[in-house]
Scaffold this motif. Structure first.
Motif, mmCIF file in Angstrom:
data_model
loop_
_atom_site.group_PDB
_atom_site.id
_atom_site.type_symbol
_atom_site.label_atom_id
_atom_site.label_comp_id
_atom_site.label_asym_id
_atom_site.label_seq_id
_atom_site.Cartn_x
_atom_site.Cartn_y
_atom_site.Cartn_z
ATOM 1 N N LYS A 99 0.718 -1.397 0.067
ATOM 2 C CA LYS A 99 0.149 -0.154 0.202
ATOM 3 C C LYS A 99 0.614 1.894 -0.244
ATOM 4 C CE LYS A 99 -4.121 -0.182 1.571
ATOM 5 N NZ LYS A 99 -5.588 0.371 2.452
ATOM 6 N N LYS A 100 2.181 0.856 0.646
ATOM 7 C CA LYS A 100 3.316 2.262 0.795
ATOM 8 C C LYS A 100 3.592 2.239 -0.581
ATOM 9 C CE LYS A 100 2.916 4.761 4.312
ATOM 10 N NZ LYS A 100 3.445 3.297 5.731
ATOM 11 N N GLY A 101 3.499 1.456 -1.342
ATOM 12 C CA GLY A 101 4.271 1.817 -2.588
ATOM 13 C C GLY A 101 5.736 0.986 -2.964
ATOM 14 N N ASN A 102 6.334 0.241 -1.793
ATOM 15 C CA ASN A 102 7.883 0.473 -1.529
ATOM 16 C C ASN A 102 8.102 -0.997 -2.699
ATOM 17 O OD1 ASN A 102 7.658 2.868 -0.144
ATOM 18 N ND2 ASN A 102 7.842 1.489 1.434
ATOM 19 N N VAL A 103 7.180 -1.683 -2.558
ATOM 20 C CA VAL A 103 6.852 -2.762 -3.840
ATOM 21 C C VAL A 103 6.345 -3.432 -4.458
ATOM 22 C CG1 VAL A 103 6.000 -3.948 -1.867
ATOM 23 C CG2 VAL A 103 8.033 -5.924 -3.029
ATOM 24 N N ALA A 104 5.874 -3.898 -5.784
ATOM 25 C CA ALA A 104 5.258 -4.172 -6.653
ATOM 26 C C ALA A 104 5.094 -5.759 -6.396
ATOM 27 C CB ALA A 104 5.900 -4.083 -8.227
ATOM 28 N N VAL A 105 3.289 -5.811 -6.516
ATOM 29 C CA VAL A 105 2.938 -6.857 -6.212
ATOM 30 C C VAL A 105 2.320 -7.522 -7.604
ATOM 31 C CG1 VAL A 105 1.547 -8.621 -4.804
ATOM 32 C CG2 VAL A 105 3.492 -7.351 -3.580
ATOM 33 N N ALA A 106 2.613 -8.819 -8.388
ATOM 34 C CA ALA A 106 1.953 -9.014 -9.488
ATOM 35 C C ALA A 106 1.574 -11.096 -9.132
ATOM 36 C CB ALA A 106 2.954 -9.383 -10.813
ATOM 37 N N ASN A 107 0.532 -10.801 -9.764
ATOM 38 C CA ASN A 107 -0.387 -9.835 -10.068
ATOM 39 C C ASN A 107 -0.977 -9.444 -8.485
ATOM 40 O OD1 ASN A 107 -0.595 -11.522 -12.809
ATOM 41 N ND2 ASN A 107 -2.448 -12.031 -12.752
ATOM 42 N N ALA A 108 -2.082 -8.274 -8.996
ATOM 43 C CA ALA A 108 -2.621 -7.326 -7.509
ATOM 44 C C ALA A 108 -3.512 -8.185 -6.707
ATOM 45 C CB ALA A 108 -3.342 -5.822 -8.402
ATOM 46 N N PRO A 109 -3.540 -7.762 -5.740
ATOM 47 C CA PRO A 109 -4.603 -8.896 -4.948
ATOM 48 C C PRO A 109 -5.781 -8.366 -5.541
ATOM 49 C CG PRO A 109 -2.946 -7.610 -3.941
ATOM 50 C CD PRO A 109 -2.343 -7.432 -4.852
ATOM 51 N N GLY A 110 -6.936 -8.850 -5.610
ATOM 52 C CA GLY A 110 -8.322 -8.536 -6.024
ATOM 53 C C GLY A 110 -8.689 -8.920 -7.152
#
Lengths: 487, 315
Positions: free
Chosen positions: A317-328
């Motif tokens: 949420k802070k934008g410090n890490v990217a996650v793929a695929n995004a949750p949701g």
């Protein structure tokens, strides 16, 4: 093409082949009229069945030895199984691919726009294009994603679109897989196997390569790296060696050249993610996760998850890490939402859908439920939340008792079901114990999206090895074929 | 990627240890017909003793003989020290290391595991045992060769060899400890054919027969064999050689990859190396060989614990 097929197959491998009433991926004339598979057919026809069979056995052994397997767990055993490989390829012409590629990009773009809208302004709900309760009440809709800006506006970085081809030869979307679709490792390994064991089949065929997938995926992950990070550390997050798709995780980590981590290798401190290395903690910037939403972070989702990383969503949420695929993203590939996809394409892009859906009746709607009830013996009915071919009924193939039982289930919980007419899935010549026979196939191409969408020039062609069966899932007797996209 | 995950470092150490352990055990079982015979005749008990498995073994079997011991040590999946258990553990570690080790390394371990899983009880019967042990040993040596030829030489490679040398030193001391006592001859047996064949079997079990012949020439005595296994400068399984290797590997790891940890392990290794370099076999035997070996084994355990604490921390 019919003529050339007639003369070249008189005595060869395909001489006894009869595709029946179905569209055949190798021998039917292409509806667009442009393709000419005569050269490939002549080559296939000249092959010796016994030699193919022998080499198939060797190829199976090699897959087993190399651990290109998925694990099936019974009560006390873990059994490694290969996805049976059928040597006869499935061929997609250049013209067909141009249209498929455009259709897939359109679809994936729509899915990402839909998710972005859903997690921000929810215009589509306000405009009543899709019922609000269908998405907001969906278990895969995550309120905590609301208002979060994700890099490049991309949610579904890896998307697998399941396609089937009907009797007229029309490709139709059967299902979208926007969460963590699997199977791409087989696309590449099947090609490796083909080149290694059956080089004579491919000789002279101008087939587009598929071994660039790792680079495509890595690029997409670099695209979405947190701002200010020039040379991001990318990792693949796996549930570990006991996961049935572990081989694919190994494959992808290797192809991307990134560490394969498990949740226990990661720690979060001050909303930053680190991995534990021999030299201490090392920062992590991009995570391609192959763990379901529910297990990602016990602080946000399931508190009993041992697979995830406490605090990961905070860092995200802070934008410090990217996650793929995004949750949701699961809210977009729900089987009920699927039915609205053509309307969504129009809504977001102002275009007609290039790839049509299979006609779908949403049983939560009274009229559709009544129709489904009345025509159960002609329809395929699927639960919206299941995958892997479980929990569905194929009306025309069900017994009276099965139909009655299912009707009761449907009546008790109509919201959980959709129904579709039974499609005469296309077939492909397949080497069986009884010679070369038609077997039904589907197609799952893979689209990778970072800053933009790229589609791997190939796909997973799953084949239902059981005569007459249309269930292609690996857990239920499915195999796979190399998929050739021609230049 | 240059970092090595702490968990992977742990797995690679264990992979090397298991493969080394399997090879040693196969070698012991392969010569057991001679090796295990004591003065009263065939007796497979020493094999159980070397592995300190007495309690677990006799919970499952009444007697230690040519049927029960090979089965217990090769095929019994319930026995954690059996070869099949070690093979499975090695495969499990290799599996988690698949992104790191070469495809060929993984393929061979995977094949070895499915081959061994398919063995029937008949494979360890007296007539088949020796051939089976040779096959297992060669499978381990194939692993060693593939590793040498294909494994990328970065941190993981150093950790692999740390594990391997640690296990090797441990195995050699175990072998010596048990056999030295069971084999110490009564005065009337010294130099008898039976006595000599015992020592030969011990050297074969340690893969040192050929080398020791060349070096020790005619003087195969308890003392010369013990000295060979502990202090030989050139025998690849001597304790001192393994310890020197570990010392070098750890020093390299720390300097080449800027690893700050491992200082305590290095100190322990230096101490162990110094003691092994200073002592001669007469000192050792006078002060008690068993006590000396016991001390070495304790040092090795401490070193292992320090290595894991320094490089393989978990969350």
């Amino acid at each position: 093409m019919k003529q050339s097929q007639g003369s070249s197959t008189a005595l060869g491998l395909l001489s006894q082949y009869d595709r029946g009433p179905f569209f055949c991926e190798l021998t039917s004339p292409r509806p667009d009229g442009t393709a000419d598979l005569a050269a490939i057919l002549t080559r296939l026809n000249s092959l010796d069945q016994d030699s193919l069979r022998r080499r198939t056995a060797l190829a199976d052994k090699e897959m087993f030895d190399l651990g290109i397997t998925f694990t099936v767990y019974s009560d006390k055993d873990a059994i490694d199984r290969i996805l049976p490989f059928d040597v006869l390829p499935r061929v997609i012409t250049a013209g067909e691919w141009t249209r498929l590629e455009a259709g897939i990009i359109q679809r994936v773009t729509t899915i990402n726009l839909f998710l972005d809208d859903l997690y921000h302004d929810q215009r589509i709900l306000a405009d009543k294009v899709i019922p609000a309760d269908l998405v907001l009440g969906n278990a895969n809709y995550h309120e905590f994603m609301r208002g979060l800006k994700v890099p490049c506006g991309t949610y579904s970085h890896v998307c697998g679109i399941d396609l089937i081809r009907d009797q007229a030869g029309e490709f139709r979307v059967l299902e979208d897989n926007a969460r963590t679709p699997s199977g791409v490792s087989y696309v590449v390994e099947n090609r490796n196997l083909m080149l290694q064991s059956f080089p004579d089949l491919m000789d002279g065929a101008k087939v587009r390569p598929v071994d660039n997938y790792g680079l495509m995926l890595r690029q997409a992950l670099v695209d979405i790296a947190p701002q200010g990070v020039d040379d991001p550390t990318v990792v693949l997050l796996s549930p570990g060696i006991y996961n049935s798709a572990f081989f694919e995780h190994v494959f992808l980590a290797r192809e991307m050249g990134v560490p394969l981590v498990e949740g226990r290798d990661l720690v979060v401190e001050n909303d930053r993610v680190y991995m534990l290395t021999t030299a201490g903690r090392a920062p992590v910037h991009c995570i391609y996760r192959r763990i379901d939403d529910a297990f990602l972070d016990p602080e946000v989702f399931r508190p009993d998850s041992m697979l995830g990383v406490p605090g990961l969503m905070g860092a995200y949420k802070k934008g410090n890490v990217a996650v793929a695929n995004a949750p949701g993203t699961g809210v977009a590939d729900d089987k009920a939402v699927y039915a609205y996809m053509p309307r969504m394409v129009k809504y977001y892009l102002g275009e007609e859908a290039i790839l049509p859906n299979v006609e779908t009746f949403i049983c939560r709607e009274a009229e559709a439920l009544q129709y489904t009830m009345d025509n159960l013996d002609k329809l395929v009915v699927k639960p919206v939340g299941e995958s892997g071919g479980y929990g569905m009924i194929i009306g025309p193939k069900a017994t009276r008792t099965e139909l009655d039982e299912f009707r009761a289930k449907l009546k008790a919980d109509p919201d959980n079901y959709i129904s579709q007419p039974m499609i005469g899935l296309s077939v492909c010549p397949t080497l069986t114990d009884g010679g070369v026979e038609p077997r039904h196939v589907d197609l799952r191409p893979f689209a990778v999206t970072g800053a933009k969408t790229a589609v791997l020039s190939g796909g997973l062609s799953r084949v239902a090895l059981k005569k007459g069966s249309i269930v292609v899932n690996s857990s239920q007797g499915g195999g796979s074929k190399d998929t050739w996209v021609l230049e | 990627m240059s970092e090595l995950l702490a968990r992977n470092a742990d797995s690679i150490i264990w992979l090397a240890r298991y493969m080394e352990r399997i090879e040693n055990l196969a070698r012991i079982l392969g010569v057991a017909e001679t090796f295990a015979r004591d003065r009263s005749g065939a007796n497979w008990l020493p094999v159980v003793q070397i592995n300190a498995d007495g309690e677990r073994f006799f919970a499952r079997h009444r007697i230690a003989d040519a049927q029960t011991v090979p089965h217990f040590y090769i095929l019994d999946p319930e026995n954690p020290t059996s070869i099949i258990s070690s093979v499975r553990a090695a495969r499990e570690n290799a599996r988690s290391l698949r992104p790191l080790i070469s495809i060929e390394m993984w393929r061979q371990i995977n094949r070895m595991s499915s081959w061994m899983t398919g063995l029937s009880a008949n494979a360890v019967s007296p007539g088949n045992l020796s051939a089976l042990c040779t096959e297992i040993k060669e499978a381990c040596q194939l692993h060693v060769g593939i590793t040498e030829g294909t494994f990328y030489r970065d941190q993981a490679h150093y950790f692999y060899h740390l594990g391997k040398n640690l296990e090797r030193a441990d195995q050699t001391t175990r072998l010596l400890d048990i056999k030295y006592h069971t084999l110490l001859p009564r005065p009337e047996d010294v130099g008898s054919p039976l006595d000599i064949s015992h020592w030969n079997a011990l050297l074969k079990a340690a893969a040192g027969y050929q080398a020791s012949r060349r070096v020790l020439a005619g003087s195969i005595t308890p003392k010369s064999v013990a000295a060979f296994l502990l202090f030989s400068d050139s025998f690849p399984r001597s304790v001192i050689l393994c310890v020197r290797q570990m010392d070098w590997l750890l020093t390299q790891l720390r300097s080449r990859y800027n690893l700050r940890g491992g200082g305590e392990a290095l100190e322990l290794l230096d101490e162990l190396r110094a003691v092994l370099s200073d002592r001669n076999i007469d000192d050792v035997i006078n002060a008690g060989l068993h006590e000396f070996i016991d001390w070495i084994q304790k040092q090795l355990m401490l070193i292992f614990a320090e290595l894991r604490e320094a490089f393989c921390p978990s969350r």
